[in-house]
Scaffold this motif. Structure first.
Motif, mmCIF file in Angstrom:
data_model
loop_
_atom_site.group_PDB
_atom_site.id
_atom_site.type_symbol
_atom_site.label_atom_id
_atom_site.label_comp_id
_atom_site.label_asym_id
_atom_site.label_seq_id
_atom_site.Cartn_x
_atom_site.Cartn_y
_atom_site.Cartn_z
ATOM 1 N N GLU A 127 0.833 -1.212 0.000
ATOM 2 C CA GLU A 127 0.000 0.000 0.000
ATOM 3 C C GLU A 127 0.863 1.256 0.000
ATOM 4 O O GLU A 127 0.543 2.236 -0.686
ATOM 5 N N GLU A 128 1.967 1.232 0.746
ATOM 6 C CA GLU A 128 2.870 2.386 0.779
ATOM 7 C C GLU A 128 3.521 2.613 -0.580
ATOM 8 O O GLU A 128 3.682 3.768 -1.014
ATOM 9 N N GLU A 129 3.906 1.537 -1.251
ATOM 10 C CA GLU A 129 4.493 1.656 -2.592
ATOM 11 C C GLU A 129 3.487 2.274 -3.572
ATOM 12 O O GLU A 129 3.822 3.170 -4.346
ATOM 13 N N ILE A 130 2.252 1.797 -3.523
ATOM 14 C CA ILE A 130 1.213 2.313 -4.411
ATOM 15 C C ILE A 130 0.912 3.776 -4.089
ATOM 16 O O ILE A 130 0.788 4.620 -4.985
ATOM 17 N N SER A 131 0.811 4.096 -2.810
ATOM 18 C CA SER A 131 0.509 5.458 -2.388
ATOM 19 C C SER A 131 1.589 6.433 -2.841
ATOM 20 O O SER A 131 1.286 7.544 -3.317
ATOM 21 N N LEU A 132 2.856 6.026 -2.721
ATOM 22 C CA LEU A 132 3.946 6.905 -3.152
ATOM 23 C C LEU A 132 3.889 7.136 -4.660
ATOM 24 O O LEU A 132 4.033 8.265 -5.131
ATOM 25 N N ALA A 133 3.666 6.069 -5.423
ATOM 26 C CA ALA A 133 3.539 6.220 -6.873
ATOM 27 C C ALA A 133 2.381 7.144 -7.220
ATOM 28 O O ALA A 133 2.500 8.036 -8.075
ATOM 29 N N ASN A 134 1.245 6.960 -6.556
ATOM 30 C CA ASN A 134 0.078 7.798 -6.816
ATOM 31 C C ASN A 134 0.350 9.265 -6.495
ATOM 32 O O ASN A 134 -0.156 10.164 -7.175
ATOM 33 N N PHE A 136 2.915 10.857 -7.058
ATOM 34 C CA PHE A 136 3.637 11.415 -8.200
ATOM 35 C C PHE A 136 2.809 11.308 -9.497
ATOM 36 O O PHE A 136 3.342 11.488 -10.583
ATOM 37 N N GLN A 137 1.517 11.001 -9.345
ATOM 38 C CA GLN A 137 0.608 10.840 -10.490
ATOM 39 C C GLN A 137 1.091 9.752 -11.459
ATOM 40 O O GLN A 137 0.916 9.857 -12.679
ATOM 41 N N ILE A 138 1.694 8.717 -10.903
ATOM 42 C CA ILE A 138 2.090 7.558 -11.707
ATOM 43 C C ILE A 138 0.933 6.561 -11.672
ATOM 44 O O ILE A 138 0.564 6.082 -10.599
ATOM 45 N N PRO A 139 0.339 6.234 -12.812
ATOM 46 C CA PRO A 139 -0.786 5.290 -12.821
ATOM 47 C C PRO A 139 -0.369 3.905 -12.334
ATOM 48 O O PRO A 139 0.708 3.411 -12.677
ATOM 49 N N VAL A 140 -1.234 3.297 -11.529
ATOM 50 C CA VAL A 140 -0.983 1.965 -10.987
ATOM 51 C C VAL A 140 -2.189 1.088 -11.301
ATOM 52 O O VAL A 140 -3.332 1.460 -11.003
ATOM 53 N N PHE A 141 -1.935 -0.082 -11.913
ATOM 54 C CA PHE A 141 -3.004 -1.000 -12.296
ATOM 55 C C PHE A 141 -2.777 -2.356 -11.630
ATOM 56 O O PHE A 141 -1.696 -2.947 -11.737
ATOM 57 N N GLY A 142 -3.799 -2.831 -10.938
ATOM 58 C CA GLY A 142 -3.721 -4.132 -10.291
ATOM 59 C C GLY A 142 -4.225 -5.244 -11.193
ATOM 60 O O GLY A 142 -4.638 -5.009 -12.332
ATOM 61 N N ASN A 143 -4.189 -6.467 -10.674
ATOM 62 C CA ASN A 143 -4.713 -7.655 -11.360
ATOM 63 C C ASN A 143 -3.992 -7.998 -12.667
ATOM 64 O O ASN A 143 -4.583 -8.571 -13.580
ATOM 65 N N ALA A 144 -2.715 -7.618 -12.781
ATOM 66 C CA ALA A 144 -1.943 -8.005 -13.963
ATOM 67 C C ALA A 144 -1.778 -9.515 -14.000
ATOM 68 O O ALA A 144 -1.525 -10.149 -12.983
ATOM 69 N N LYS A 145 -1.925 -10.085 -15.184
ATOM 70 C CA LYS A 145 -1.811 -11.536 -15.320
ATOM 71 C C LYS A 145 -0.630 -11.952 -16.200
ATOM 72 O O LYS A 145 -0.246 -13.113 -16.200
ATOM 73 N N ASN A 146 -0.072 -11.017 -16.944
ATOM 74 C CA ASN A 146 0.986 -11.349 -17.889
ATOM 75 C C ASN A 146 2.178 -10.437 -17.667
ATOM 76 O O ASN A 146 2.041 -9.217 -17.706
ATOM 77 N N PHE A 147 3.350 -11.017 -17.421
ATOM 78 C CA PHE A 147 4.531 -10.190 -17.182
ATOM 79 C C PHE A 147 5.194 -9.770 -18.483
ATOM 80 O O PHE A 147 6.055 -8.893 -18.498
ATOM 81 N N PHE A 148 4.789 -10.344 -19.608
ATOM 82 C CA PHE A 148 5.449 -10.093 -20.880
ATOM 83 C C PHE A 148 4.887 -8.816 -21.504
ATOM 84 O O PHE A 148 4.206 -8.840 -22.529
#
Length: 200
Positions: A127-134, A136-148
């Protein structure tokens, strides 16, 4: 976007991989001059960003990880996803973070056990990592299924290594992966997070 030119490869026992993959990706967009130690320089700039923002569970994790790496004769310390993304943003590469919460939670729970960090609250850490990114207005998307993910930096190998992934649609004469530890293209174990980059 394949990796035709790679800056100095990181062959020593250190934790600079985040800086080296960022240098490789920046070069794809901005054509850095060759034969310069950009990987090391960028690693230190990422660490400067990181040191100025360490609080809470993030600080707890980095403090213990730094001791662990030092005890294992590995130079440097861990580069957190938020720190890499913030630096990429400062370079004008419009980062977006894509993560798989379950995978990321399992990875950092395992790391905390390996480095004997008993008091890490992994959920709060994420949560702290996501909050810090947010912040800085860096978009964060959860539920990723593919690392490629094309043109991204990916956390792999049980959360202890960063690699870069180029354009997945490139021809075979261009290198899709950049791994600071290897000139090969082994099968990687996805650790739950990518930072996709794009020059506006």
């Amino acid at each position: 976007m394949g990796f035709q030119y790679i800056n100095f490869q990181d062959q020593q026992e250190n934790a600079y991989c985040g800086g080296f993959v960022l240098a490789a990706m920046i070069n794809q967009f901005k054509s850095l001059p060759p034969n310069k130690p950009y990987g090391t320089d960028i690693y230190h700039e990422v660490q400067h960003i990181q040191k100025t923002s360490l609080t809470g569970q993030r600080k707890c994790f980095i403090d213990k990880m730094s001791l662990y790496l030092h005890d294992h004769n590995i130079e440097g310390t861990y580069s957190l996803p938020s720190s890499i993304a913030i630096y990429a943003q400062q370079m004008g590469l419009n980062p977006t973070i894509h993560y798989n919460e379950l995978k990321l939670r399992n990875v950092f729970s395992s790391i905390s056990k390996d480095i004997k960090l008993k008091k890490l609250n992994v959920d709060v850490f994420i949560e702290e990592e996501i909050s810090l990114a947010n912040s800085f207005q860096i978009p964060v998307f959860g539920n990723a299924k593919n690392f490629f993910i094309a043109n991204s930096i990916a956390l792999v190998e049980t959360g202890m290594h960063w690699i870069a992934i180029g354009n997945t649609e490139e021809k075979e004469d261009r290198k899709i992966y950049y791994d600071p530890w290897s000139t090969n293209e082994p099968i990687y174990e996805y650790s739950g997070i990518n930072i996709a980059l794009n020059k506006a």
